[in-house]
Design an enzyme around this catalytic site. Sequence first.
Site, PDB file in Angstrom:
ATOM      1  N   LYS A 160     154.271 -26.918  80.490  1.00 34.40           N
ATOM      2  CA  LYS A 160     153.764 -25.829  79.656  1.00 34.40           C
ATOM      3  C   LYS A 160     153.938 -26.202  78.183  1.00 34.40           C
ATOM      4  O   LYS A 160     154.993 -26.670  77.784  1.00 34.40           O
ATOM      5  CB  LYS A 160     154.547 -24.551  79.985  1.00 34.40           C
ATOM      6  CG  LYS A 160     153.884 -23.322  79.474  1.00 34.40           C
ATOM      7  CD  LYS A 160     154.218 -22.147  80.356  1.00 34.40           C
ATOM      8  CE  LYS A 160     153.392 -20.966  79.948  1.00 34.40           C
ATOM      9  NZ  LYS A 160     153.431 -19.911  80.935  1.00 34.40           N
ATOM     10  N   GLU A 165     153.534  -6.613  91.451  1.00 34.23           N
ATOM     11  CA  GLU A 165     153.624  -5.192  91.131  1.00 34.23           C
ATOM     12  C   GLU A 165     153.710  -4.338  92.393  1.00 34.23           C
ATOM     13  O   GLU A 165     154.457  -3.354  92.445  1.00 34.23           O
ATOM     14  CB  GLU A 165     152.429  -4.773  90.270  1.00 34.23           C
ATOM     15  CG  GLU A 165     152.451  -5.337  88.844  1.00 34.23           C
ATOM     16  CD  GLU A 165     151.977  -6.778  88.723  1.00 34.23           C
ATOM     17  OE1 GLU A 165     151.522  -7.341  89.745  1.00 34.23           O
ATOM     18  OE2 GLU A 165     152.049  -7.348  87.620  1.00 34.23           O
ATOM     19  N   ARG A 218     147.693  -2.410  90.230  1.00 39.00           N
ATOM     20  CA  ARG A 218     147.876  -3.182  91.459  1.00 39.00           C
ATOM     21  C   ARG A 218     148.624  -2.383  92.533  1.00 39.00           C
ATOM     22  O   ARG A 218     148.477  -2.614  93.718  1.00 39.00           O
ATOM     23  CB  ARG A 218     148.714  -4.432  91.145  1.00 39.00           C
ATOM     24  CG  ARG A 218     147.965  -5.551  90.508  1.00 39.00           C
ATOM     25  CD  ARG A 218     147.180  -6.293  91.566  1.00 39.00           C
ATOM     26  NE  ARG A 218     146.204  -7.169  90.994  1.00 39.00           N
ATOM     27  CZ  ARG A 218     146.403  -8.451  90.710  1.00 39.00           C
ATOM     28  NH1 ARG A 218     147.572  -8.995  90.949  1.00 39.00           N
ATOM     29  NH2 ARG A 218     145.441  -9.171  90.211  1.00 39.00           N
TER      30      ARG A 218
HETATM   31  C1  LIG Z   1     148.854  -8.657  87.754  1.00 38.57           C
HETATM   32  C2  LIG Z   1     149.384  -9.309  86.515  1.00 38.57           C
HETATM   33  N1  LIG Z   1     150.689  -9.127  86.165  1.00 38.57           N
HETATM   34  C3  LIG Z   1     151.181  -9.699  85.048  1.00 38.57           C
HETATM   35  C4  LIG Z   1     150.368 -10.458  84.251  1.00 38.57           C
HETATM   36  C5  LIG Z   1     150.908 -11.021  82.932  1.00 38.57           C
HETATM   37  N2  LIG Z   1     150.845 -12.493  82.918  1.00 38.57           N
HETATM   38  C6  LIG Z   1     149.869 -13.157  82.255  1.00 38.57           C
HETATM   39  S1  LIG Z   1     150.023 -14.817  82.376  1.00 38.57           S
HETATM   40  C7  LIG Z   1     151.407 -14.670  83.302  1.00 38.57           C
HETATM   41  C8  LIG Z   1     152.114 -15.903  83.778  1.00 38.57           C
HETATM   42  C9  LIG Z   1     151.249 -16.734  84.654  1.00 38.57           C
HETATM   43  O1  LIG Z   1     151.959 -17.870  85.034  1.00 38.57           O
HETATM   44  P1  LIG Z   1     151.203 -19.093  85.666  1.00 38.57           P
HETATM   45  O2  LIG Z   1     150.200 -18.619  86.651  1.00 38.57           O
HETATM   46  O3  LIG Z   1     152.229 -20.044  86.154  1.00 38.57           O
HETATM   47  O4  LIG Z   1     150.393 -19.706  84.459  1.00 38.57           O
HETATM   48  P2  LIG Z   1     150.946 -20.504  83.184  1.00 38.57           P
HETATM   49  O5  LIG Z   1     150.849 -19.570  82.023  1.00 38.57           O
HETATM   50  O6  LIG Z   1     152.350 -20.938  83.451  1.00 38.57           O
HETATM   51  O7  LIG Z   1     150.016 -21.647  83.055  1.00 38.57           O
HETATM   52  C10 LIG Z   1     151.753 -13.322  83.500  1.00 38.57           C
HETATM   53  C11 LIG Z   1     152.939 -12.846  84.220  1.00 38.57           C
HETATM   54  C12 LIG Z   1     149.017 -10.615  84.646  1.00 38.57           C
HETATM   55  N3  LIG Z   1     148.158 -11.319  83.905  1.00 38.57           N
HETATM   56  N4  LIG Z   1     148.567 -10.043  85.776  1.00 38.57           N
END
Ligand SMILES: Cc1ncc(C[n+]2csc(CCOP(=O)(O)OP(=O)(O)O)c2C)c(N)n1
Length: 651
Positions: free
Chosen positions: A282, A384, A412
Amino acid sequence: MGRILDGVNSPADLKPLSHEQLRQLAAEIRDEIELVTHQTGGHLGSALGVVELTLALHRTFDFSTDRLIWDVSHQVYPHKLVTGRRDRFRTLRQHGGLSGFTNPAESPYDVYAFGHAGTAVSTALGVLAGDGHMGRARKVVAVVGDGSLTAGVAYEGLNNAGWLGKNLLVILNDNRWSISQTVGALSRYLDRIRSNAVYREAKHELKNLIERVPLFGGTMEKALETVAHAVKGAVKGVNLFEELGFQYYGPVDGHDTEALEKALLAVRDLTGPVLLHVLTEKGHGHEGAETDAQRAHAAKVGGRPTLRLSPAPPSGAPEACKIEPPQPPKATKSYTQVFAESAIELAKRDKRIVALNAAMPDGTGLAKFEKELPDRYYDVGICEQHGIAFSSGLALAGARPIAAIYSTFLQRAFDQIMHEVCLQGLPVVFCLDRAGIAGDDGPTHHGVFDIAYMRPFPGMVLMAPKDGHELFRMLEWAIGHDTPVGIRYPRANVPDGDEPLFRKPIQAGEAEWLQEGKHGAILAYGSMVYPALDAARRLAALGLELTVVNARFAKPVDEDTVVRLAAGHPFVLTVEEHVLQGGFGSAILEAASLAGADVRKFVRLGIPDRFIEHGARPKLLEILGLDALGIARSAAKCAERAGVPARPIAL
Ligand SMILES: Cc1ncc(C[n+]2csc(CCOP(=O)(O)OP(=O)(O)O)c2C)c(N)n1
């Protein structure tokens, strides 16, 4: 020498580039993303981590016909830069500019307008099946982060894909981070693969093979298989993905375009569901990202980019979408901060209180709670639905769970709110951050449906504070209450200073009358109370005296107030930062009708029946007529229609 990036107008321009040129291009893309996100904010770390993966994907597939579906789609800045949007990239997340997520209205290379995590596998599988029905043959690729893979719905997709056996390619973009460190047993499983000594050796062997093997095919597939087998043998237990019916390949170094491309070529034409495990970092290339990936996740507006190259001149930004200069930090606190401090204070008084969030410890403010009360804190991951069912269990056992989840993500858990919490009559306190216009993230993130989706459930109490003091009092009240309670608050700073302006204690279902006037009334909910007061002040200067009431509750509604307002005023304007369908104003109209009040006097002001674009919250509220001036204009119009005062009011 000009930038290679400036010659990339579509993915076709990537294909003739050498690997040397690709490395240069990757560096230029990183610089551009750093430069822009430090002015506009945005998902910096996630985007920097997928630069090479994006290039390799676009060189291996033709996504003008094939389909590429990004989970969440917050990581797509490199994808935007190479799919014909370079000239507008500096308008990122600006009102009228490029969205921070994929958006089919922007580009044929964007399949969905996404922003919620976990659905890429399901939707990609659906597209693949749909193509089959339509007699179309094209490749479909889903890119899923390890964080998003904690979402339950991701397993529903994998489960169905493994069963249907279609040629779906899932890329697991594993960087060990969600927004904060990925939590859960699955992340431990992926850690085992990554840190395994046999894998490390096999990876070395794979690298040798990649260097020796000419671009393609059977031999490369063999090499990947060798690594996958080594991993399978060495990582204790079964391979989760293989058990679900996927052919598992990898892990592959996600910052080595050559290795990535060969791996993608090797798996591209396989039959059946395939999962390619790609390891990325990241914030790759961003100073400090290795030590602080969490901070690298999102860029701070006005922060300093870590530039390696000199930036290109700011070209192509349409006049209307110029990047606005960073705003100086405000001295007051955000609702999120006030919520976190209130939860901590109340939890110190009441041992039953536990707090929970779904992969948003910083966004909800609960990271502070964890520091102070680690044993009474949970981060369930991007889950969620599970989080709310889990809260129901906590409450059943006698604890007082506070579930802090953004309004948009709590959608959700609609069924868990009804089934596990309300039907059981359990005292879960839902704290809905980002309720209302969320701002630059746009329609996927605006939290404007929560009153409508929580109001139908028997036993549910819904409240919204007008300021920070009221948020504390409401939370205190909710903890002492024996049924489920939802408290919504916006992505904004609290409007009050150290001393509360009004001090009326919270009473179940009781509104707070703030001022009285004879020409009409404004009944405002939560974030709209202070703008309503401001609107009334402006109208008072023009001779229009208005009553202003802070509703406090959307359920139960203060019927007595509704009746009194209707009886004593020529009009009643309800104001809410929520869609009009099924929202606060609807609740008031229903109550007025039930009580036999004159419903013709009620006018509702709120968010109309359309998805609201991205942009700064104050700007969007202004456009929607939900700022003080807009409310004043609506009230003046109501007054004119009701014939008070006789002369027109110019605002
Ligand atoms: C249902 C939902 N809950 C929370 C989020 C907030 N959120 C956005 S990006 C993220 C992290 C995603 O992690 P990952 O899939 O590993 O992607 P990375 O940013 O590490 O590349 C979160 C928790 C979301 N987008 N959707």
